[in-house]
Structures are given as C-alpha cells and as structure tokens.
Design a protein around this motif. Structure first.
Motif, PDB file in Angstrom:
ATOM      1  N   VAL A   1       8.565   6.879  13.196  1.00 21.19           N
ATOM      2  CA  VAL A   1       8.810   8.145  12.578  1.00 21.19           C
ATOM      3  C   VAL A   1      10.320   8.095  12.325  1.00 21.19           C
TER       4      VAL A   1
ATOM      5  N   LYS B   1      11.716  10.188  10.008  1.00 19.01           N
ATOM      6  CA  LYS B   1      11.891  11.562   9.161  1.00 19.01           C
ATOM      7  C   LYS B   1      13.581  11.708   9.298  1.00 19.01           C
TER       8      LYS B   1
ATOM      9  N   TYR C   1      16.274  10.100  11.757  1.00 25.28           N
ATOM     10  CA  TYR C   1      17.159  10.504  12.791  1.00 25.28           C
ATOM     11  C   TYR C   1      18.835  10.557  12.588  1.00 25.28           C
TER      12      TYR C   1
ATOM     13  N   LEU D   1       4.288  14.215   7.753  1.00 24.98           N
ATOM     14  CA  LEU D   1       3.936  14.979   8.960  1.00 24.98           C
ATOM     15  C   LEU D   1       4.043  16.572   8.887  1.00 24.98           C
TER      16      LEU D   1
ATOM     17  N   ARG E   1       2.678  25.410  15.467  1.00 22.19           N
ATOM     18  CA  ARG E   1       3.394  25.089  14.628  1.00 22.19           C
ATOM     19  C   ARG E   1       2.565  25.154  13.075  1.00 22.19           C
TER      20      ARG E   1
ATOM     21  N   HIS F   1      -0.466  17.662  18.169  1.00 18.16           N
ATOM     22  CA  HIS F   1       1.059  17.264  18.686  1.00 18.16           C
ATOM     23  C   HIS F   1       1.323  18.377  19.841  1.00 18.16           C
TER      24      HIS F   1
ATOM     25  N   ASN G   1       3.671  11.702  20.505  1.00 17.04           N
ATOM     26  CA  ASN G   1       5.199  11.420  20.029  1.00 17.04           C
ATOM     27  C   ASN G   1       5.739  10.463  21.356  1.00 17.04           C
ATOM     28  N   SER G   2       6.937   9.954  21.308  1.00 15.48           N
ATOM     29  CA  SER G   2       7.494   9.173  22.160  1.00 15.48           C
ATOM     30  C   SER G   2       7.226   9.488  23.818  1.00 15.48           C
TER      31      SER G   2
ATOM     32  N   ARG H   1       3.184   8.103  17.699  1.00  9.27           N
ATOM     33  CA  ARG H   1       3.954   8.384  16.387  1.00  9.27           C
ATOM     34  C   ARG H   1       5.269   8.571  17.335  1.00  9.27           C
ATOM     35  N   VAL H   2       6.398   7.267  17.155  1.00 10.21           N
ATOM     36  CA  VAL H   2       7.473   7.248  17.849  1.00 10.21           C
ATOM     37  C   VAL H   2       8.604   7.471  17.086  1.00 10.21           C
ATOM     38  N   GLY H   3       9.486   8.414  17.500  1.00  4.10           N
ATOM     39  CA  GLY H   3      10.672   8.809  17.110  1.00  4.10           C
ATOM     40  C   GLY H   3      11.849   8.473  17.970  1.00  4.10           C
ATOM     41  N   ILE H   4      12.253   9.392  18.694  1.00  2.14           N
ATOM     42  CA  ILE H   4      13.463   9.107  19.435  1.00  2.14           C
ATOM     43  C   ILE H   4      13.582   8.018  20.372  1.00  2.14           C
TER      44      ILE H   4
ATOM     45  N   TYR I   1      18.193  14.357  20.406  1.00  4.29           N
ATOM     46  CA  TYR I   1      17.705  14.396  19.156  1.00  4.29           C
ATOM     47  C   TYR I   1      18.889  15.030  18.105  1.00  4.29           C
TER      48      TYR I   1
HETATM   49  C1  LIG Z   1       9.063  14.259  14.924  1.00  6.40           C
HETATM   50  C2  LIG Z   1       7.440  14.108  15.188  1.00  6.40           C
HETATM   51  C3  LIG Z   1       7.075  13.066  16.123  1.00  6.40           C
HETATM   52  C4  LIG Z   1       8.251  12.026  16.829  1.00  6.40           C
HETATM   53  O1  LIG Z   1       8.513  12.872  17.925  1.00  6.40           O
HETATM   54  P1  LIG Z   1       9.657  12.086  19.015  1.00  6.40           P
HETATM   55  O2  LIG Z   1       9.820  12.927  20.206  1.00  6.40           O
HETATM   56  O3  LIG Z   1      10.926  11.866  18.392  1.00  6.40           O
HETATM   57  O4  LIG Z   1       9.064  10.717  19.345  1.00  6.40           O
HETATM   58  C5  LIG Z   1       6.064  12.973  16.344  1.00  6.40           C
HETATM   59  N1  LIG Z   1       4.999  13.600  15.648  1.00  6.40           N
HETATM   60  C6  LIG Z   1       5.400  14.647  15.100  1.00  6.40           C
HETATM   61  C7  LIG Z   1       4.263  15.625  14.307  1.00  6.40           C
HETATM   62  C8  LIG Z   1       6.609  14.873  14.667  1.00  6.40           C
HETATM   63  O5  LIG Z   1       6.871  15.708  13.868  1.00  6.40           O
END
Ligand SMILES: *Cc1c(COP(=O)(O)O)cnc(C)c1O
Length: 392
Positions: A40, A42, A46, A88, A140, A171, A212-213, A228-231, A364
């Motif tokens: 992720v 976006k 980050y 997303l 959401r 989510h 997510n993470s 879906r890994v971001g942080i 974040y």
């Molecule tokens: C931002 C986002 C993520 C990533 O989340 P993290 O907690 O940063 O891993 C995953 N899925 C969706 C839909 C998001 O908007």
C-alpha cells in the motif's frame, strides 16, 4: 525516474529502501504460503516517496500495489510501473475509461456506479478490472446488505463484456486492538458474503483479501489469498496497543534531519520565540533549527518534544514558528551541526512512535504530515540514489 535535483536548505528526510525491502521480505515470510502481498503506497507511500517504495516492494516480493485515489495510480503508471494497481477509494464513474486505459483496478460497491460508468466504456476494448468492496463493520465504503450485493453482482454479470470481477474484499476496523470480538464478527459477515457470491458467480474471484498490516501480522487465518500492507512495510507497528505482540522484525525506513543555523548564549530572563513564552532561567545556549510547522513539524511538537544533537537529547523551547524552531543545547554548537528529529544518533533514538505519542496521535500521521517542503533523500545500500525536491 523521479527528480534528480539538489536542494538548498538544511532540512531533509531520508528514506532507507533497504529497510522497506527487508520489511516486505520479513512480513511475506511470516504469511501462510500462497498469500500475495499488496504494497500500500497511497499518500506518496505514507510520505516516503511512492515510486521508489513501489519499486522496492515489488523487488522484495510484492505483486500488487494499493493506492487511495486514481491520481496516485496514474502517477505510478507515468513512472513506468506496470504491476497491477488497485485504487482502494472511490473513483468517479466518468473516469472509468481512464482507469481501463491504464490498466488500473477499481473498487466498486454501488450498482449505480456501474450504471453511470457504462456510457464511458466502449465495447470490444477490453474490460475494466474491479474488486468488490463489502462493508462488514468499518462503516466507510462498501455495500452492506446481501440485497445490495446481489443487485450489484447481477448488474456486473449482465455487463460482463465490460467488467472483470477480479476480487472481493473488506476492511477490519479493530485488527490493531487486543479484543477480537469485533473482528471475528466482521470476519463472519465477510464469510457469509463470500458464500453467496461464490454461489452466484459459480466460482470465487481470484483475489480475496481483508487484511491490513495488523491483520496480516496478527490474524494470519484471515489473510485469504492477499494482504494489503502499509504501515508495517515502513517499519512501524500498527498500534501501541499491540506493538509488543509483533514478532516480525521491522525497521523504520523514515528519518528526519536538519542542521543548526545559529547558536547563541542567552542571559537570565531572555525570551525565546513568539509570545516569549520561554524565559532563560540562567545563562544558557540556544540553537536555531530551520524547520517549522510549514514543514509539518507542527506547533504541538513543542510540548515536551526533543531532538538529537551530537547524540544527546535537546528539548524544543518556545513556540515553533512556520520555518524555524529553537532548542536548548549544552554548549556552543557550530552552525551546520546535524540535528535529528526522527531517527538515531549514536545510542539515542527518537522514533515516529515517540513523536506520535507526544502529539496524541498514531505513528501513521507522522511521515504523512512532513510536508512537500521537506526534500526526500532516498538511500539504497548506503548510497543516495534519488532526491525528491518539490520546491525547486
Ligand atoms: C490504507 C489501507 C490499508 C493499509 O493499512 P495499514 O494499516 O497501513 O497496513 C489497507 N487497506 C485499505 C483499504 C486501506 O485504505
């Protein structure tokens, strides 16, 4: 690829791509076999720099990219990145053709969206790739009822020459909290949805994801076939509450630095910054640093905030200005001395977590809030490979 420009100010952020790659590899290794990794990226990854992070993540084993808005997806395509990208968030139906042209996957959850997108799509010109989004408790985006879902699916099947349903996802709202009743309930709802969707479509779409993470690291049983890994890719725990539980080793990729521009000795009673809210109690050394709230180093950082100078902590004193702030130092510090606001010097570290705690927010927000005015210096194997300067 990216801008290769010098910058002329003594405040910059450093991004360590090796840390990103190691985090991706470590997280991927911890997942069940066959679970794909969506990186992720976006919000300019980050705040780390989307193009460089995307390339590193793909190299380290990610196979999909996730962004929030169509513009971010287009920027990745413009940089030559060809990997699948999922938006997303919501995209206007009128922009469906643009997404298709650049092979960008969209999130859809409203029948009316599909209806409104139809006139913008041409027959015989390939299909627009979609992931369906179900709201199982995040509140959401996503359809919430079986009726809405069936209507949407029916409409997509009716127009199957224009749309490809590649995926379905949800989510979780509480994956980063200790209690598990809410996430378990969301998971049950998602399972029900998957059940009737499979019956309706005769087969499941190839991409099912929910994590997510926090989910990827704590609820591997809910990973389906993609996370879906971001942080955590950026080396940060998803929350303070579950930080101790995270066993995958994570390395912070982002650090923030500046240099002393002025150092002087104050006498007892001398004031510092707007409002002269800080008064020297005795003779003391004060240094000025060229970073302020316009750089995203918001005024609340003055409430107990510390930075590192010569491997020691130095408190921020007085109010933070738009472009500068002052710190108390132990001695006369030469102009040009490096100051670290996030990161390490010697044995001392100020983590993004510490800054977040001080500001009463989550980690974040910290790299995201460092503004466009702070150039990003991208490092790989200890070498500077890119400089992104949005100012000049
Ligand atoms: C931002 C986002 C993520 C990533 O989340 P993290 O907690 O940063 O891993 C995953 N899925 C969706 C839909 C998001 O908007």
């Amino acid at each position: 690829m990216g801008k290769l420009r010098e910058f002329y100010r003594d405040t910059w952020a450093e991004v360590n791509l090796n840390a990103i790659e190691e985090n991706v590899q470590a997280i991927k290794k911890s997942l069940p076999d066959g679970v794909a990794y969506m990186a992720v990226v976006k919000a300019n990854a980050y705040g780390h720099g989307a193009v460089d992070v995307a390339r590193s993540a793909l190299k380290a084993g990610a196979s999909y990219l996730g962004v929030a808005i169509l513009d971010e997806a287009l920027a990745l395509r413009q940089a030559g990145i060809e990997a699948p990208i999922l938006v997303l968030g919501y995209v206007r139906p009128a922009d469906a053709a643009l997404a298709k042209k650049y092979n960008i996957t969209l999130t859809v959850f409203q029948k009316d969206w599909v209806k409104d997108a139809l006139p913008h799509l041409e027959e015989g010109n390939g299909k627009l790739n979609l992931h369906l989004k179900i709201d199982t408790g995040m509140g959401r985006i996503g359809f919430r009822t079986e009726d809405e879902g069936r209507e949407l699916l029916g409409f997509l099947r009716h127009n199957s020459s224009l749309f490809e349903v590649e995926g379905a996802y949800t989510h979780f709202a509480t994956a980063d909290e200790k209690g598990r009743s809410y996430i378990d309930e969301q998971h049950r709802t998602f399972e029900q949805f998957l059940g009737w969707m499979k019956a309706e479509l005769k087969t499941a779409p190839p991409c099912i994801h929910s994590g997510n993470s926090a989910t990827a690291l704590r609820y591997k049983e809910y990973s389906y076939n993609m996370v879906r890994v971001g942080i955590s890719m950026y080396g940060l725990a998803p929350s303070e509450e579950v930080k101790e539980e995270i066993e995958v080793p994570l390395k912070e990729a982002f650090s923030l630095h500046s240099r002393v521009t002025h150092c002087k000795k104050l006498s007892e009673g001398d004031g510092v910054s707007y409002g002269a809210t800080y008064r020297a109690e005795k003779e003391e050394w004060v240094a000025t640093i060229p970073i302020g709230y316009a750089d995203g180093w918001i005024r609340a950082n003055a409430n107990g905030g510390e930075v590192l100078v010569n491997g020691r902590r130095a408190p921020i004193i007085g109010r933070i200005c738009m472009d500068q702030l002052m710190i108390a130092v132990h001695e006369n510090v030469p102009v040009g001395t490096k100051v670290t606001l996030i990161g390490s010097q010697g044995a001392e570290t100020v983590s993004a977590d510490e800054v977040a705690r001080r500001l009463g927010t989550i980690n974040y927000e910290i790299p995201c809030m460092i503004s466009y005015r702070v150039p990003r210096a991208i490092y790989k194997n200890g070498e500077l490979i890119h400089l992104h300067n949005e100012v000049f």
